[in-house]
Design a protein around this motif. Structure first.
Motif, PDB file in Angstrom:
ATOM      1  N   PRO A  93      -8.490  13.633  35.983  1.00  0.00           N
ATOM      2  CA  PRO A  93     -10.019  13.309  36.540  1.00  0.00           C
ATOM      3  C   PRO A  93     -11.174  13.997  37.551  1.00  0.00           C
ATOM      4  CG  PRO A  93      -8.397  11.435  35.521  1.00  0.00           C
ATOM      5  CD  PRO A  93      -7.571  12.809  35.781  1.00  0.00           C
ATOM      6  N   ARG A  94     -10.346  14.061  38.720  1.00  0.00           N
ATOM      7  CA  ARG A  94     -11.069  14.682  40.243  1.00  0.00           C
ATOM      8  C   ARG A  94     -10.653  15.747  40.303  1.00  0.00           C
ATOM      9  NH1 ARG A  94     -13.669  11.291  43.603  1.00  0.00           N
ATOM     10  NH2 ARG A  94     -13.740   9.126  42.575  1.00  0.00           N
ATOM     11  N   ASN A  95     -10.154  16.703  39.236  1.00  0.00           N
ATOM     12  CA  ASN A  95      -9.095  17.994  39.653  1.00  0.00           C
ATOM     13  C   ASN A  95      -8.446  18.078  40.899  1.00  0.00           C
ATOM     14  OD1 ASN A  95     -10.782  18.652  37.487  1.00  0.00           O
ATOM     15  ND2 ASN A  95     -12.161  20.188  38.673  1.00  0.00           N
ATOM     16  N   ASN A  96      -7.521  16.974  41.344  1.00  0.00           N
ATOM     17  CA  ASN A  96      -6.576  17.306  41.965  1.00  0.00           C
ATOM     18  C   ASN A  96      -5.596  18.258  41.884  1.00  0.00           C
ATOM     19  OD1 ASN A  96      -4.769  16.508  43.656  1.00  0.00           O
ATOM     20  ND2 ASN A  96      -5.593  14.307  43.818  1.00  0.00           N
ATOM     21  N   ILE A  97      -5.619  19.250  42.943  1.00  0.00           N
ATOM     22  CA  ILE A  97      -4.255  20.512  42.807  1.00  0.00           C
ATOM     23  C   ILE A  97      -3.146  19.611  43.415  1.00  0.00           C
ATOM     24  CG2 ILE A  97      -4.350  22.588  44.161  1.00  0.00           C
ATOM     25  CD1 ILE A  97      -7.451  22.685  43.985  1.00  0.00           C
ATOM     26  N   SER A  98      -3.198  18.940  43.484  1.00  0.00           N
ATOM     27  CA  SER A  98      -2.119  18.491  44.329  1.00  0.00           C
ATOM     28  C   SER A  98      -1.663  18.015  43.657  1.00  0.00           C
ATOM     29  CB  SER A  98      -2.366  17.754  45.944  1.00  0.00           C
ATOM     30  OG  SER A  98      -2.824  18.423  47.018  1.00  0.00           O
ATOM     31  N   TYR A  99      -1.841  16.866  42.824  1.00  0.00           N
ATOM     32  CA  TYR A  99      -1.287  16.370  41.744  1.00  0.00           C
ATOM     33  C   TYR A  99      -0.522  18.103  40.639  1.00  0.00           C
ATOM     34  CZ  TYR A  99      -1.692  11.577  43.159  1.00  0.00           C
ATOM     35  OH  TYR A  99      -1.985  10.642  43.337  1.00  0.00           O
ATOM     36  N   LEU A 100      -1.107  18.109  40.305  1.00  0.00           N
ATOM     37  CA  LEU A 100      -1.110  19.897  38.977  1.00  0.00           C
ATOM     38  C   LEU A 100      -0.081  20.269  39.635  1.00  0.00           C
ATOM     39  CD1 LEU A 100      -1.177  20.342  36.762  1.00  0.00           C
ATOM     40  CD2 LEU A 100      -3.734  22.129  37.776  1.00  0.00           C
ATOM     41  N   VAL A 101       0.054  20.551  41.587  1.00  0.00           N
ATOM     42  CA  VAL A 101       1.148  21.552  41.744  1.00  0.00           C
ATOM     43  C   VAL A 101       2.768  20.604  41.696  1.00  0.00           C
ATOM     44  CG1 VAL A 101       1.742  22.872  43.898  1.00  0.00           C
ATOM     45  CG2 VAL A 101      -0.345  22.830  43.034  1.00  0.00           C
ATOM     46  N   ILE A 102       2.772  19.460  42.025  1.00  0.00           N
ATOM     47  CA  ILE A 102       2.972  18.464  42.102  1.00  0.00           C
ATOM     48  C   ILE A 102       4.042  17.844  40.478  1.00  0.00           C
ATOM     49  CG2 ILE A 102       4.403  16.030  41.793  1.00  0.00           C
ATOM     50  CD1 ILE A 102       2.214  16.204  44.657  1.00  0.00           C
ATOM     51  N   SER A 103       3.247  18.464  39.579  1.00  0.00           N
ATOM     52  CA  SER A 103       3.813  18.232  38.159  1.00  0.00           C
ATOM     53  C   SER A 103       4.142  19.734  37.797  1.00  0.00           C
ATOM     54  CB  SER A 103       1.980  18.124  37.276  1.00  0.00           C
ATOM     55  OG  SER A 103       2.641  18.016  36.016  1.00  0.00           O
ATOM     56  N   MET A 104       3.511  20.440  38.150  1.00  0.00           N
ATOM     57  CA  MET A 104       4.180  21.697  37.660  1.00  0.00           C
ATOM     58  C   MET A 104       5.460  21.871  38.228  1.00  0.00           C
ATOM     59  SD  MET A 104       0.832  23.590  38.188  1.00  0.00           S
ATOM     60  CE  MET A 104       1.782  26.335  37.791  1.00  0.00           C
ATOM     61  N   ILE A 105       5.940  22.074  39.207  1.00  0.00           N
ATOM     62  CA  ILE A 105       7.057  22.018  40.357  1.00  0.00           C
ATOM     63  C   ILE A 105       8.673  20.872  39.174  1.00  0.00           C
ATOM     64  CG2 ILE A 105       8.164  21.614  42.000  1.00  0.00           C
ATOM     65  CD1 ILE A 105       5.583  22.877  43.704  1.00  0.00           C
ATOM     66  N   SER A 172      -8.773  28.137  37.191  1.00  0.00           N
ATOM     67  CA  SER A 172      -9.687  27.494  37.442  1.00  0.00           C
ATOM     68  C   SER A 172     -10.290  27.024  38.532  1.00  0.00           C
ATOM     69  CB  SER A 172      -9.794  27.253  35.643  1.00  0.00           C
ATOM     70  OG  SER A 172     -10.910  27.087  35.377  1.00  0.00           O
ATOM     71  N   TRP A 173      -9.484  26.451  38.958  1.00  0.00           N
ATOM     72  CA  TRP A 173     -10.053  25.330  39.924  1.00  0.00           C
ATOM     73  C   TRP A 173      -9.825  26.216  41.092  1.00  0.00           C
ATOM     74  CZ3 TRP A 173      -6.293  19.899  38.938  1.00  0.00           C
ATOM     75  CH2 TRP A 173      -7.133  19.749  37.873  1.00  0.00           C
ATOM     76  N   PHE A 174      -8.927  26.751  41.503  1.00  0.00           N
ATOM     77  CA  PHE A 174      -9.381  27.264  42.590  1.00  0.00           C
ATOM     78  C   PHE A 174     -10.680  27.967  42.911  1.00  0.00           C
ATOM     79  CE2 PHE A 174      -4.665  27.072  43.347  1.00  0.00           C
ATOM     80  CZ  PHE A 174      -5.051  26.230  45.087  1.00  0.00           C
ATOM     81  N   THR A 175     -11.042  29.313  41.723  1.00  0.00           N
ATOM     82  CA  THR A 175     -12.308  29.800  41.407  1.00  0.00           C
ATOM     83  C   THR A 175     -12.814  28.787  41.264  1.00  0.00           C
ATOM     84  OG1 THR A 175     -11.109  31.078  39.690  1.00  0.00           O
ATOM     85  CG2 THR A 175     -13.876  31.054  39.536  1.00  0.00           C
ATOM     86  N   SER A 176     -13.159  27.689  40.955  1.00  0.00           N
ATOM     87  CA  SER A 176     -14.726  26.411  42.051  1.00  0.00           C
ATOM     88  C   SER A 176     -15.107  26.417  42.878  1.00  0.00           C
ATOM     89  CB  SER A 176     -14.227  25.430  40.334  1.00  0.00           C
ATOM     90  OG  SER A 176     -13.001  24.391  40.904  1.00  0.00           O
ATOM     91  N   THR A 177     -13.711  26.390  43.607  1.00  0.00           N
ATOM     92  CA  THR A 177     -13.367  25.385  45.160  1.00  0.00           C
ATOM     93  C   THR A 177     -13.615  27.040  45.845  1.00  0.00           C
ATOM     94  OG1 THR A 177     -10.814  26.602  45.155  1.00  0.00           O
ATOM     95  CG2 THR A 177     -11.464  24.099  44.805  1.00  0.00           C
ATOM     96  N   GLN A 178     -13.286  27.866  45.089  1.00  0.00           N
ATOM     97  CA  GLN A 178     -13.364  29.413  46.513  1.00  0.00           C
ATOM     98  C   GLN A 178     -14.941  29.273  45.996  1.00  0.00           C
ATOM     99  OE1 GLN A 178     -11.717  31.221  48.378  1.00  0.00           O
ATOM    100  NE2 GLN A 178     -10.149  29.441  47.856  1.00  0.00           N
ATOM    101  N   GLU A 179     -15.927  29.058  45.138  1.00  0.00           N
ATOM    102  CA  GLU A 179     -16.970  29.375  45.233  1.00  0.00           C
ATOM    103  C   GLU A 179     -17.701  28.477  45.881  1.00  0.00           C
ATOM    104  OE1 GLU A 179     -18.389  29.953  40.556  1.00  0.00           O
ATOM    105  OE2 GLU A 179     -17.354  31.302  41.105  1.00  0.00           O
ATOM    106  N   LYS A 180     -17.556  27.909  45.804  1.00  0.00           N
ATOM    107  CA  LYS A 180     -18.424  26.219  46.733  1.00  0.00           C
ATOM    108  C   LYS A 180     -17.845  26.317  47.970  1.00  0.00           C
ATOM    109  CE  LYS A 180     -17.135  22.746  43.359  1.00  0.00           C
ATOM    110  NZ  LYS A 180     -16.916  20.598  42.953  1.00  0.00           N
ATOM    111  N   LYS A 181     -17.186  27.085  48.770  1.00  0.00           N
ATOM    112  CA  LYS A 181     -16.729  28.088  50.225  1.00  0.00           C
ATOM    113  C   LYS A 181     -17.395  28.564  50.158  1.00  0.00           C
ATOM    114  CE  LYS A 181     -12.508  25.954  50.613  1.00  0.00           C
ATOM    115  NZ  LYS A 181     -11.035  26.253  50.851  1.00  0.00           N
ATOM    116  N   LYS A 182     -18.216  29.113  49.392  1.00  0.00           N
ATOM    117  CA  LYS A 182     -18.771  30.418  49.934  1.00  0.00           C
ATOM    118  C   LYS A 182     -20.500  30.100  49.900  1.00  0.00           C
ATOM    119  CE  LYS A 182     -16.568  33.736  47.280  1.00  0.00           C
ATOM    120  NZ  LYS A 182     -16.348  34.934  46.001  1.00  0.00           N
ATOM    121  N   LYS A 183     -20.764  28.930  49.253  1.00  0.00           N
ATOM    122  CA  LYS A 183     -22.293  28.267  49.102  1.00  0.00           C
ATOM    123  C   LYS A 183     -21.889  28.177  50.350  1.00  0.00           C
ATOM    124  CE  LYS A 183     -22.895  28.315  44.503  1.00  0.00           C
ATOM    125  NZ  LYS A 183     -23.312  26.774  43.394  1.00  0.00           N
TER     126      LYS A 183
END
Length: 183
Positions: A93-105, A172-183
């Motif tokens: 729901p909130r594109n939570n990177i931490s939860y996704l990494v926990i899920s993968m590991i 994909s989520w890292f790409t979107s966060t990197q684009e937000k940081k550039k702006k």
């Protein structure tokens, strides 16, 4: 400009769409990957429910021991594999990177590792079934080793695709966060 009920604006033939905004590629990819991962999680939940039902039925002796065999040792730690799937669902729901990494590991630890151990645990029984045609454990009249190896093959594919798509979603989520940081 055309009204809802009126004619189309003069001078337009419908080909003036190229100037319009488009949804960024990584957002489109995020939505499609989330859908794929959800399908895989639901497939995993179905496998998990089958194994949980086998454990419950066998331990509570709801049916004859000849009909449903007791679970193998690897099935108990595999029952913890529902936790990584829940973390995966909670990450969407909130594109939570931490939860996704926990899920993968956690998928590697609680899903793939018990399946590898299970394949080694059941190998002598599978070898005996292959060489001598003797099986001592059954699930609905079928050799328990054969049924469980079939379940394991499907489960490994589900978890491997889940990890693969999760990695692509993470990118994909890292790409979107990197684009937000550039702006």
């Amino acid at each position: 400009m055309a009204s809802r009920a009126g004619p189309r604006a003069a001078g337009t033939d419908g080909n003036d769409y190229q100037h319009r905004e488009r949804v960024a590629n990584h957002y489109q990819m995020s939505v499609s990957l989330k859908n794929e991962i959800k399908k895989l999680i639901y497939a995993h939940i179905a496998i998990w429910l089958l194994l949980a039902a086998q454990a419950v039925v066998a331990h509570l002796k709801l049916v004859s021991h000849d009909l449903v065999a007791m679970p193998y040792q690897w099935e108990y730690p595999y029952l913890l594999s529902i936790v990584p799937s829940l973390f995966g669902l909670f990450s969407f729901p909130r594109n939570n990177i931490s939860y996704l990494v926990i899920s993968m590991i956690s998928t590697g630890l609680f899903s793939i590792a018990p399946l590898i151990y299970g394949s080694m645990e059941m190998f002598p029984m599978a070898q005996q079934l292959y060489r001598h045609g003797k099986a001592y454990r059954f699930i609905f009249g079928f050799s328990a080793v054969s049924v469980m190896y079939l379940v394991m093959v499907v489960a490994v594919q589900v978890h491997a695709w889940q990890i693969y798509y999760s990695k692509k979603l993470l990118d994909s989520w890292f790409t979107s966060t990197q684009e937000k940081k550039k702006k």
